[in-house]
Design a protein around this motif. Structure first.
Motif, short mmCIF file in Angstrom:
data_model
loop_
_atom_site.label_atom_id
_atom_site.label_comp_id
_atom_site.label_asym_id
_atom_site.label_seq_id
_atom_site.Cartn_x
_atom_site.Cartn_y
_atom_site.Cartn_z
N MET A 1 53.34 47.00 54.56
CA MET A 1 53.35 45.80 53.40
C MET A 1 52.28 46.05 52.40
O MET A 1 51.20 46.19 52.38
CB MET A 1 53.23 44.92 54.52
N ASN A 2 52.75 45.97 51.33
CA ASN A 2 51.56 46.28 50.11
C ASN A 2 50.15 44.81 50.26
O ASN A 2 51.14 43.62 50.60
CB ASN A 2 52.47 45.65 49.26
N ARG A 3 49.80 44.75 49.83
CA ARG A 3 48.70 43.24 49.67
C ARG A 3 48.89 42.88 47.94
O ARG A 3 48.27 43.53 47.27
CB ARG A 3 47.61 43.25 50.92
N THR A 4 48.91 41.64 47.86
CA THR A 4 49.22 41.17 46.34
C THR A 4 47.80 40.02 46.64
O THR A 4 47.75 39.07 47.16
CB THR A 4 50.66 40.65 46.34
N PRO A 5 46.85 40.12 45.61
CA PRO A 5 46.00 38.87 45.60
C PRO A 5 46.48 37.64 45.20
O PRO A 5 47.77 37.70 44.58
CB PRO A 5 45.48 39.61 44.44
N ALA A 6 45.97 36.50 45.80
CA ALA A 6 46.82 35.51 45.46
C ALA A 6 46.98 35.49 44.22
O ALA A 6 45.55 35.60 43.24
CB ALA A 6 45.95 35.00 46.40
N ALA A 7 47.12 34.70 43.69
CA ALA A 7 47.18 33.82 42.14
C ALA A 7 45.90 33.36 41.44
O ALA A 7 45.53 33.75 41.21
CB ALA A 7 48.30 33.00 41.70
N VAL A 8 44.95 32.44 42.60
CA VAL A 8 44.13 32.25 41.89
C VAL A 8 43.18 33.20 43.10
O VAL A 8 42.54 32.86 44.07
CB VAL A 8 43.50 30.32 43.21
N SER A 9 42.78 34.20 42.38
CA SER A 9 41.23 35.31 42.67
C SER A 9 41.03 35.91 41.76
O SER A 9 41.60 35.37 40.59
CB SER A 9 42.36 36.28 43.50
N ALA A 10 39.64 36.56 41.80
CA ALA A 10 39.40 37.12 40.48
C ALA A 10 38.25 38.50 41.31
O ALA A 10 38.12 38.20 41.90
CB ALA A 10 37.73 36.36 39.93
N PHE A 30 34.16 38.46 45.77
CA PHE A 30 35.35 38.87 45.00
C PHE A 30 36.47 39.24 45.83
O PHE A 30 36.55 39.52 46.64
CB PHE A 30 35.05 40.66 44.03
N ASP A 31 37.73 39.00 45.11
CA ASP A 31 38.73 38.73 45.89
C ASP A 31 39.75 39.94 45.91
O ASP A 31 40.41 40.01 46.94
CB ASP A 31 39.70 37.81 45.38
N PHE A 32 39.74 40.87 45.04
CA PHE A 32 40.41 41.92 44.62
C PHE A 32 39.37 42.84 44.37
O PHE A 32 38.52 43.06 43.49
CB PHE A 32 41.74 42.04 44.62
N LEU A 33 39.75 44.20 44.20
CA LEU A 33 39.38 45.33 43.14
C LEU A 33 40.16 46.19 42.53
O LEU A 33 41.27 46.23 43.11
CB LEU A 33 38.53 46.54 44.53
N GLU A 34 39.77 46.47 41.51
CA GLU A 34 41.05 46.91 40.67
C GLU A 34 40.87 48.51 40.31
O GLU A 34 39.31 48.65 40.46
CB GLU A 34 41.21 46.57 39.27
N CYS A 35 41.01 49.73 41.37
CA CYS A 35 40.54 50.86 39.88
C CYS A 35 41.76 51.70 39.69
O CYS A 35 43.25 51.51 39.27
CB CYS A 35 40.54 51.56 41.93
N ALA A 36 41.49 52.59 38.79
CA ALA A 36 42.15 53.67 37.90
C ALA A 36 42.43 55.02 39.14
O ALA A 36 42.20 55.63 39.29
CB ALA A 36 41.24 53.90 36.56
N PRO A 37 43.77 54.99 39.49
CA PRO A 37 44.37 56.42 40.05
C PRO A 37 44.18 57.52 39.54
O PRO A 37 43.97 58.33 40.51
CB PRO A 37 46.07 56.02 40.42
N ASP A 38 43.97 57.44 38.64
CA ASP A 38 43.79 58.96 37.49
C ASP A 38 42.49 58.92 38.11
O ASP A 38 42.18 60.51 38.33
CB ASP A 38 43.59 58.65 36.17
N ASN A 39 41.37 58.35 38.21
CA ASN A 39 40.47 58.88 38.26
C ASN A 39 40.22 59.37 39.65
O ASN A 39 38.81 59.75 40.29
CB ASN A 39 39.01 57.64 38.05
N ARG A 57 38.98 46.41 53.63
CA ARG A 57 39.17 45.74 53.71
C ARG A 57 39.61 44.38 52.69
O ARG A 57 38.93 42.95 52.42
CB ARG A 57 37.59 45.31 54.01
N THR A 58 39.65 44.79 51.35
CA THR A 58 39.75 44.03 50.30
C THR A 58 40.72 44.74 49.21
O THR A 58 41.49 45.76 49.31
CB THR A 58 38.78 44.49 48.92
N PRO A 59 41.85 43.18 49.07
CA PRO A 59 42.91 44.22 48.44
C PRO A 59 43.04 44.67 46.40
O PRO A 59 42.14 44.61 46.25
CB PRO A 59 44.27 43.03 47.60
#
Length: 281
Positions: A1-10, A30-39, A57-59
């Protein structure tokens, strides 16, 4: 199941220079992390293990770099398949790419502006639909900063809206890019913001830029967020509602405490917007 960050999140960008600090961070920093799949696709060893630990442990959200949605070279089906496996493996709900192109008989290593024409709208939208089919999910495209406009038969805001409608995709709204483009190309940032389609906004980006001159701003992701950009983010929340918001920082990293203070500022603006909506609701 995908994990979507909450609307109120940084969230923060998952950068290799920050890995140790991200691992050592306290829950809730922090509430989520963003990565570039390319890397990260195919990366193993300690780096791959660290990514797996953080993603467990983090969306995780993903922001692509090299699809070249506006390009003319055929989309890379092999890379799309590998990207889909990566997104599925890490249960990524939010995937985005740039409304630009970055390849032409080879990688250009930069995000190049697309001509703002009806033909370009149809071309890019068809490629976005192809990507969505290949990935098995909706994607968001980001409004990008640009410094030269190859041809403009329509305004940028009309072009962005037309692509979103034709492709039936979502929008990653980069607030700093609106500010930078407004200064560099002489339009009103708040008017542009107001014309963005609320229902398509999946998330926001906010970042710092470099003041080259009063009429030239460079989108660097290497400095603190400016006050005018914070004001524009607050306006975005008022106009379009709160969404997951990423603080982009790609180099020239300050102490982690400084980054976390900027995340707290995002959360404070989100809380103000939620409280205001509740009071008027």
């Amino acid at each position: 199941m995908n994990r979507t960050p909450a609307a109120v999140s940084a969230g923060l960008g998952l950068r290799r220079a920050l890995l140790d600090q991200l691992l050592a961070a306290a829950p809730g920093d922090f509430d989520f992390l963003e990565c570039a799949p390319d890397n990260w696709i195919g990366v193993g060893g300690r780096l791959g293990e660290t990514l797996a630990q953080l993603a467990a442990r983090t969306p995780l959200t993903c922001h692509g770099l090299s699809l070249s949605l506006g390009g003319v070279e055929p989309l890379d089906d092999t890379f799309l398949a590998r990207t889909r496996r990566f997104l599925d493996q890490h249960r990524v709900a939010l995937y985005s790419e740039h409304l630009s192109y970055c390849a032409d008989d080879g990688h250009l290593y930069d995000l190049m502006p697309i001509p703002f024409t009806g033909e370009a709208v149809r071309h890019v939208a068809a490629r976005i639909r192809q990507v969505q089919d290949a990935l098995g999910r909706r994607i968001a495209v980001e409004n990008v900063s640009y410094y030269a406009a190859p041809y403009q038969a329509m305004d940028e805001v009309d072009f962005v809206n037309a692509v979103l409608e034709e492709a039936d995709c979502d929008l990653l709204l980069d607030v700093n890019n609106i500010y930078v483009n407004a200064i560099n190309h002489g339009y009103e940032a708040h008017e542009f913001l107001a014309r963005m389609p609320t229902r398509r906004i999946a998330s926001y980006h906010v970042a710092g830029h470099y003041d080259e001159a009063d009429d030239l701003k460079i989108d660097t992701h290497g400095a603190a967020v400016k006050d005018d950009v914070w004001d524009l983010l607050a306006a975005a929340y008022r106009l379009h509602g709160v969404r997951p918001t990423l603080l982009e920082r790609d180099f020239n990293f300050p102490p982690m405490a400084t980054l976390l203070a900027e995340l707290d500022r995002i959360r404070a603006l989100q809380a103000q917007a939620v409280s205001r909506d509740a009071a008027h609701g």
